[in-house]
Motif scaffolding. Sequence first.
Motif, PDB file in Angstrom:
ATOM      1  N   MET A 104      35.689  48.392  45.214  1.00  0.00           N
ATOM      2  CA  MET A 104      35.656  46.886  44.665  1.00  0.00           C
ATOM      3  C   MET A 104      37.249  46.377  44.623  1.00  0.00           C
ATOM      4  SD  MET A 104      32.862  47.513  41.607  1.00  0.00           S
ATOM      5  CE  MET A 104      33.013  45.876  40.899  1.00  0.00           C
ATOM      6  N   GLY A 105      38.104  47.299  44.088  1.00  0.00           N
ATOM      7  CA  GLY A 105      39.479  46.939  44.071  1.00  0.00           C
ATOM      8  C   GLY A 105      39.977  46.295  45.153  1.00  0.00           C
ATOM      9  N   THR A 106      39.683  47.178  46.330  1.00  0.00           N
ATOM     10  CA  THR A 106      40.083  46.631  47.750  1.00  0.00           C
ATOM     11  C   THR A 106      39.510  45.291  48.176  1.00  0.00           C
ATOM     12  OG1 THR A 106      40.294  48.955  48.541  1.00  0.00           O
ATOM     13  CG2 THR A 106      40.290  47.131  49.973  1.00  0.00           C
ATOM     14  N   ILE A 107      38.405  44.998  47.825  1.00  0.00           N
ATOM     15  CA  ILE A 107      37.787  43.791  48.084  1.00  0.00           C
ATOM     16  C   ILE A 107      38.302  42.796  47.312  1.00  0.00           C
ATOM     17  CG2 ILE A 107      35.489  42.465  48.162  1.00  0.00           C
ATOM     18  CD1 ILE A 107      34.005  45.186  48.803  1.00  0.00           C
ATOM     19  N   LEU A 108      38.468  43.010  46.028  1.00  0.00           N
ATOM     20  CA  LEU A 108      39.239  41.913  45.058  1.00  0.00           C
ATOM     21  C   LEU A 108      40.460  41.677  45.634  1.00  0.00           C
ATOM     22  CD1 LEU A 108      39.125  40.327  42.437  1.00  0.00           C
ATOM     23  CD2 LEU A 108      40.218  42.351  41.255  1.00  0.00           C
ATOM     24  N   VAL A 109      41.240  42.610  46.200  1.00  0.00           N
ATOM     25  CA  VAL A 109      42.527  42.216  46.693  1.00  0.00           C
ATOM     26  C   VAL A 109      42.290  41.274  48.077  1.00  0.00           C
ATOM     27  CG1 VAL A 109      44.497  43.329  48.057  1.00  0.00           C
ATOM     28  CG2 VAL A 109      43.675  44.479  45.957  1.00  0.00           C
ATOM     29  N   LEU A 110      41.230  41.559  48.774  1.00  0.00           N
ATOM     30  CA  LEU A 110      41.029  40.741  50.191  1.00  0.00           C
ATOM     31  C   LEU A 110      40.630  39.287  49.439  1.00  0.00           C
ATOM     32  CD1 LEU A 110      40.463  40.409  53.100  1.00  0.00           C
ATOM     33  CD2 LEU A 110      38.165  41.002  52.436  1.00  0.00           C
ATOM     34  N   ALA A 111      39.896  39.111  48.246  1.00  0.00           N
ATOM     35  CA  ALA A 111      39.430  37.948  47.932  1.00  0.00           C
ATOM     36  C   ALA A 111      40.786  36.949  47.512  1.00  0.00           C
ATOM     37  CB  ALA A 111      38.421  37.987  46.938  1.00  0.00           C
ATOM     38  N   ILE A 112      41.438  37.845  46.642  1.00  0.00           N
ATOM     39  CA  ILE A 112      43.034  36.953  46.210  1.00  0.00           C
ATOM     40  C   ILE A 112      43.732  36.571  47.408  1.00  0.00           C
ATOM     41  CG2 ILE A 112      44.872  37.404  44.739  1.00  0.00           C
ATOM     42  CD1 ILE A 112      43.308  39.280  43.050  1.00  0.00           C
ATOM     43  N   GLY A 113      43.805  37.358  48.422  1.00  0.00           N
ATOM     44  CA  GLY A 113      44.774  37.140  49.519  1.00  0.00           C
ATOM     45  C   GLY A 113      44.125  35.895  50.104  1.00  0.00           C
ATOM     46  N   VAL A 115      50.132  39.698  53.093  1.00  0.00           N
ATOM     47  CA  VAL A 115      50.388  40.955  52.605  1.00  0.00           C
ATOM     48  C   VAL A 115      49.166  41.399  52.026  1.00  0.00           C
ATOM     49  CG1 VAL A 115      51.591  42.538  50.953  1.00  0.00           C
ATOM     50  CG2 VAL A 115      52.896  40.683  52.339  1.00  0.00           C
ATOM     51  N   LEU A 116      48.616  40.761  50.958  1.00  0.00           N
ATOM     52  CA  LEU A 116      47.167  41.068  50.362  1.00  0.00           C
ATOM     53  C   LEU A 116      46.164  41.562  51.309  1.00  0.00           C
ATOM     54  CD1 LEU A 116      47.441  38.803  47.248  1.00  0.00           C
ATOM     55  CD2 LEU A 116      47.957  41.201  47.420  1.00  0.00           C
ATOM     56  N   ILE A 117      46.073  40.573  52.457  1.00  0.00           N
ATOM     57  CA  ILE A 117      44.865  40.896  53.441  1.00  0.00           C
ATOM     58  C   ILE A 117      45.127  41.808  54.134  1.00  0.00           C
ATOM     59  CG2 ILE A 117      43.808  39.691  55.362  1.00  0.00           C
ATOM     60  CD1 ILE A 117      44.212  37.093  53.754  1.00  0.00           C
ATOM     61  N   ILE A 129      35.722  33.025  47.911  1.00  0.00           N
ATOM     62  CA  ILE A 129      34.302  33.095  47.334  1.00  0.00           C
ATOM     63  C   ILE A 129      33.401  34.009  47.758  1.00  0.00           C
ATOM     64  CG2 ILE A 129      32.284  31.671  46.922  1.00  0.00           C
ATOM     65  CD1 ILE A 129      33.915  29.232  46.867  1.00  0.00           C
ATOM     66  N   LEU A 130      33.225  34.315  49.115  1.00  0.00           N
ATOM     67  CA  LEU A 130      32.353  35.374  49.591  1.00  0.00           C
ATOM     68  C   LEU A 130      33.022  36.764  49.150  1.00  0.00           C
ATOM     69  CD1 LEU A 130      32.192  34.019  53.479  1.00  0.00           C
ATOM     70  CD2 LEU A 130      30.443  34.166  51.656  1.00  0.00           C
ATOM     71  N   GLY A 131      34.472  36.686  49.209  1.00  0.00           N
ATOM     72  CA  GLY A 131      34.863  38.243  48.895  1.00  0.00           C
ATOM     73  C   GLY A 131      34.586  38.724  47.371  1.00  0.00           C
ATOM     74  N   VAL A 132      34.440  37.497  46.491  1.00  0.00           N
ATOM     75  CA  VAL A 132      34.138  37.812  45.102  1.00  0.00           C
ATOM     76  C   VAL A 132      32.616  38.195  45.055  1.00  0.00           C
ATOM     77  CG1 VAL A 132      33.493  36.692  42.929  1.00  0.00           C
ATOM     78  CG2 VAL A 132      35.844  36.275  44.316  1.00  0.00           C
ATOM     79  N   VAL A 133      31.708  37.508  45.862  1.00  0.00           N
ATOM     80  CA  VAL A 133      30.375  37.817  46.100  1.00  0.00           C
ATOM     81  C   VAL A 133      30.189  39.319  46.236  1.00  0.00           C
ATOM     82  CG1 VAL A 133      28.197  37.390  47.061  1.00  0.00           C
ATOM     83  CG2 VAL A 133      29.742  35.430  46.231  1.00  0.00           C
ATOM     84  N   MET A 134      31.066  39.829  47.199  1.00  0.00           N
ATOM     85  CA  MET A 134      30.854  41.206  47.658  1.00  0.00           C
ATOM     86  C   MET A 134      31.333  42.223  46.678  1.00  0.00           C
ATOM     87  SD  MET A 134      29.379  41.487  50.681  1.00  0.00           S
ATOM     88  CE  MET A 134      28.515  40.065  50.141  1.00  0.00           C
ATOM     89  N   LEU A 135      32.014  41.730  45.580  1.00  0.00           N
ATOM     90  CA  LEU A 135      32.201  42.781  44.492  1.00  0.00           C
ATOM     91  C   LEU A 135      30.869  43.398  43.936  1.00  0.00           C
ATOM     92  CD1 LEU A 135      35.060  40.905  42.497  1.00  0.00           C
ATOM     93  CD2 LEU A 135      35.255  42.986  44.035  1.00  0.00           C
ATOM     94  N   PHE A 136      29.885  42.546  43.960  1.00  0.00           N
ATOM     95  CA  PHE A 136      28.624  43.022  43.505  1.00  0.00           C
ATOM     96  C   PHE A 136      28.095  43.874  44.092  1.00  0.00           C
ATOM     97  CE2 PHE A 136      29.610  38.852  41.523  1.00  0.00           C
ATOM     98  CZ  PHE A 136      29.475  39.078  40.064  1.00  0.00           C
ATOM     99  N   VAL A 137      28.300  43.794  45.624  1.00  0.00           N
ATOM    100  CA  VAL A 137      27.601  44.718  46.546  1.00  0.00           C
ATOM    101  C   VAL A 137      28.057  46.104  46.490  1.00  0.00           C
ATOM    102  CG1 VAL A 137      27.106  45.062  48.765  1.00  0.00           C
ATOM    103  CG2 VAL A 137      27.048  42.782  48.116  1.00  0.00           C
ATOM    104  N   ALA A 138      29.367  46.027  46.218  1.00  0.00           N
ATOM    105  CA  ALA A 138      30.166  47.233  46.349  1.00  0.00           C
ATOM    106  C   ALA A 138      29.906  48.238  44.881  1.00  0.00           C
ATOM    107  CB  ALA A 138      31.596  47.023  46.303  1.00  0.00           C
ATOM    108  N   TYR A 139      29.524  47.413  43.864  1.00  0.00           N
ATOM    109  CA  TYR A 139      29.526  48.017  42.428  1.00  0.00           C
ATOM    110  C   TYR A 139      27.934  48.967  42.733  1.00  0.00           C
ATOM    111  CZ  TYR A 139      28.453  49.037  37.597  1.00  0.00           C
ATOM    112  OH  TYR A 139      28.099  49.497  36.325  1.00  0.00           O
TER     113      TYR A 139
END
Length: 391
Positions: A278-287, A307-309, A373-383
């Motif tokens: 989840m932390g990795t995907i959050l970094v991707l979404a912020i990037g 860098v974040l991506i 936005i897609l990255g944020v949605v994936m946080l729920f999938v990863a949890y």
Amino acid sequence: MSGAMSWPFIRLYLLVLLYFSANSILNIIIPLQGGALGATNTTIGLIMGAYLFTTMFFRPWAGHFIQKHGPIKVLRVILIINGFALILYTLTGLGGFLIARMLQGVSTAFFSMALQIGIIDALPEKDRSQGISLYSLFSYIPGIIGPLLALGIWQGGMEYFAVVMVTIAIITGVFGYSTKMNNSETRPTKMAEQGGSMFNSFSQLVKNPHLYKCSVLMLVASIIFGAVTIFTPLYAEQVKNGNAGIFLMLMAGTVVFSRFSLRKKIPSDGKWHSSFIMGTILVLAIGAQCVSFAINGGVLFFYLGAVLIGIAQAILYPTLTTFLSFVLPQANRNILLGLFIAMADLGVSLGGLIMGPVSDLYSYSTTYMICAILGVVMLFVAYDRRKMFIG
């Protein structure tokens, strides 16, 4: 040195570096050439996406044939096809680029599967994540200098393009033909027979919860990776002081540095680490959001996004691949791994095929906001509160 850093494996990593060096140049040249010829973002996305869309289609078949015939025999045939594709780029225009991208997609499906399966089979479990990370690392090293070389070719004259492509094709073929993979090249074919029908394996994308979760995460993450890689050469022209070569060099350099420095941190125990993923995907979404905001916020956000991506790219793929190498059934593991990697290919392809029309209708900034936005949605999938591990 031993394990994943022993000389036989370093030879494999060097072959990966040579093979993917052409792509680091083509990722810049094709969008620029398309833009110069008046092609729409949709057309450019189609040409760029054809590469990994074709790769996606052939991945499972690659796993099947490699399991049956061994990685070395497959590898030597594929290097010839790849060389032909690279030479075709030098002889044609955009129409020929589409055919060349598809041929390159076929060869990449078999090439990457052959090397990754060879690495997984040859390394002990404790070194498996390091081997996959180093494979991925060397596939990104060309991205450090490739974009700047491509911009130099573009500005200096396309006659150098042909020389570079032919040289890469010859050197990769000669070096690859002498490559060995220890015992993996003599792997018996009994596993392929036990693995069941090839077509039955496709249903595991939905039936196997581990494969399903990892595939969804990789698919969506790869859509973001694809949109960023394909359209950055054109988007950079709209960002004040933005430079596509520096952006892609920063992103690739971050991937290389992160994969090497963090290779021992990537889980290699067969367990699902929700917070880590989840932390990795959050970094991707912020990037992705940083890249989107760069049109207003300036070039610092543009390069921070790179860098974040890059960090997310460095971590996510080897983490999910290593996890699956533990939890997938041994009998058809190679085919199922091929299906998972195919989802990554499909995602990058869709990053061009879907986000191209979005960019035409709205803007590049809007495209990257949708990616965030897609990255944020994936946080729920990863949890997942459950411990997903080998039973």
